[in-house]
Design a protein around this motif. Sequence first.
Motif, short mmCIF file in Angstrom:
data_model
loop_
_atom_site.label_atom_id
_atom_site.label_comp_id
_atom_site.label_asym_id
_atom_site.label_seq_id
_atom_site.Cartn_x
_atom_site.Cartn_y
_atom_site.Cartn_z
N PRO A 87 95.65 127.70 97.30
CA PRO A 87 95.85 126.36 96.81
C PRO A 87 96.79 125.61 97.70
N GLY A 88 96.79 124.33 97.57
CA GLY A 88 97.72 123.53 98.34
C GLY A 88 96.99 122.43 99.04
N GLY A 89 97.70 121.42 99.35
CA GLY A 89 97.12 120.30 100.02
C GLY A 89 97.77 120.05 101.33
N ALA A 90 99.02 119.61 101.32
CA ALA A 90 99.66 119.13 102.53
C ALA A 90 100.03 120.26 103.43
N GLN A 91 99.93 119.97 104.70
CA GLN A 91 100.41 120.89 105.73
C GLN A 91 101.57 120.22 106.42
N GLY A 92 102.44 121.03 106.96
CA GLY A 92 103.55 120.48 107.73
C GLY A 92 104.71 120.16 106.81
N PHE A 464 94.34 129.98 89.22
CA PHE A 464 94.49 130.11 90.68
C PHE A 464 93.13 129.93 91.34
N GLY A 465 93.13 129.21 92.45
CA GLY A 465 91.90 129.02 93.21
C GLY A 465 92.21 128.90 94.68
N GLY A 469 86.97 127.12 97.60
CA GLY A 469 86.08 127.20 96.45
C GLY A 469 86.77 126.83 95.16
N GLY A 470 86.13 127.17 94.05
CA GLY A 470 86.69 126.87 92.74
C GLY A 470 87.72 127.89 92.34
#
Length: 698
Positions: A87-92, A464-465, A469-470
């Motif tokens: 999971p997670g979106g932002a990097q950096g 948790f994913g 994927g899902g």
Amino acid sequence: MTDTVGGTPPGPPADGTGGATGGAADGRAVGRADGRGGGAAVGGSGGGRAPGVDGARGAGAEGATDTGGARGADVDGATDTGGARGPGGAQGAGGAQGARGADAFDRDDLPVAPGATRRLLRSLLVPRRGRVALAALLVLLQQAAVQAGPLLVAYAIDRAVPALRGGDRGPLVAVAAGYLLCAVGAGLFQAAFVRASARVNQDVLLDLRGRIFRHAQALSVDFHERYTSGRLISRSTTDVESLRELLGEGLQELIGVFLSFAFISVLLLWLDLGIGAVALASFVPLYLLVRAYRRRAAVAFSARSTAIAAVIVKFAETMNGIRPVRAFRRERTNDADFRTLNHRHERRNGDAILEMARYVVGSRLVANTAVAAMVLWGAYRVASGTLALGVLAAAVLYMRRLYDPIDRLAMFLNSYQSAAASLEKIAGLLAQVPAVPEPAAPRPLPAPRSGTPGREVVFEDVRFGYRTGGEVLPRFGLTIPAGQTVAVVGSTGAGKSTLAKLLARFYDPSGGRVLLDGVDLRDLAVTELRRGVVMVTQEAFLFSGTVAENIAIGRPDATREEIEQAAKAIGAHDFIAGLPDGYDTDVRKRGGRISAGQRQLVAFARALLADPAVLILDEATSSLDVPGERAVQRAMDTVLEGRTAVVIAHRLSTVEIADRVLVMEGGRIVEDGPPAELIRGEGRFAGLHRAWRESLVG
């Protein structure tokens, strides 16, 4: 029968889900060893693909495929596609990327905040500002000594030679002595500058390599799944070497060029205002050339850095997977792939060289045209009596000295653009933050509630994913009482290894909580968590070093007697004593000197020495033969005594030691109960058990 699936809505996203990184592929077990603070996850990884990721030493191993799980720091795969992503979106450093995250990893183009490269360079140089100032002073004195030469020549032509004709040798002797003194002084100042700058150079490189290594170890498993260790190697070798070239050679050239420009411009204006103005005007086209070169070269050198990293990645993958390469006759295919990457690097390197060549040709054309124009104009003025011959001679010498460094400036710009591209990539790496951060205010674990070392584990409405994927675990609930051994079985992709990774806190859930004796794992200091929860995986990872050193990873402060007692309790003492140097035998890289079963016994001894409250066994016997499996199962009886244990099992023979069996399907528990009770029933576990028994008879 006990807890199955919870029904309450999930909580807010867990820490790290919107941060730098995410998770790893389910089904590719990731081992982790952390020598700090006592216990550590021991072992390597399942499936012969994913390596162990070591928190203390940064090593790893993997097979020949492109899609392994987490990668360690000394090997890697060919691409960044390792496993599913968590999971997670932002990097950096907190900047959102959305869908660009994976693309940035694939392109080897991690996001960098504006000014991050300059801040990184400043942080490396500021602690050494005293020695930097000393080096600058030395080169200033060296340039002053060098630039005095043409002035002495002008004085000799206009004053000393006429005086000599009149019988006075004093001015000429003084000029000769002054010239000699300037030459000797310039040489001494140059030597002192080289010594001072070399010390700064080496200290900066030592600091930078250490930062890269420490930061790479601290990053989460998800980052290592997507950012191959071949690229990490490139960052700490090729890119650091680019900075060495800049600090060791280019910086001196830059200081020399600018000081020459300052000295010579002032002297030319002082000698003759018209000549000085012509010289300064000639720098306008040179400035435009430099700007154009920097803009084009920045792109060329960034592409070159990415290309050489791809070459290193492919080379490391092939060499670390040499057995399957030879077994499946992949030599020609790998050779073709490597040739493609090598040619791409050749083209990118050629592009960078061509940019420098264009700059050199243009700058020389401008410089030679300016000198020729000044000589013609100066000769006309000498002939007309408005300019002294000595002044013209000095001006020509100064003009040559002014333009001669242009080639050196080209070399500096070459080093600078290469180092700037490398520093940007290093800054992008150092800007990554772990998706599993340390808590701001850690909470201690309460005292054990029973006489056994085990602790209660609770999965409270966990979701948790992975990135690709899902959800793997949709609203998952489970309670494991302290001291209970739970076996988890199910088909590939059911969520078994994900369960283990969340309990080891290799990843944080996107919803809900994982509790250890009522304390959220996200609130535990990493050192206390690693002491309390240890993982042993299928492929026990051993480091180069002695058997004793590998066992001591579980508790670095253990005495030799405690190490041997742990080995005896596991049943590993006899085979260790039979090695050439006993406990002092070097097992070599990845423990290649001993068998897989022996490596697993060493891993169990390591876990026993760590004395954890919770032990996770992720397919710990699936790669062993029957004698090896029996030896390891005897060791398991010793290690699991009194501890809370989660056993991920493919072989049902492993389930026999469990107090309770969970059958998972689609991220949910579909059966739960004692093994004997489930075997007597008609459910999935009973069918699996009958099929296993029939395979033994067959």
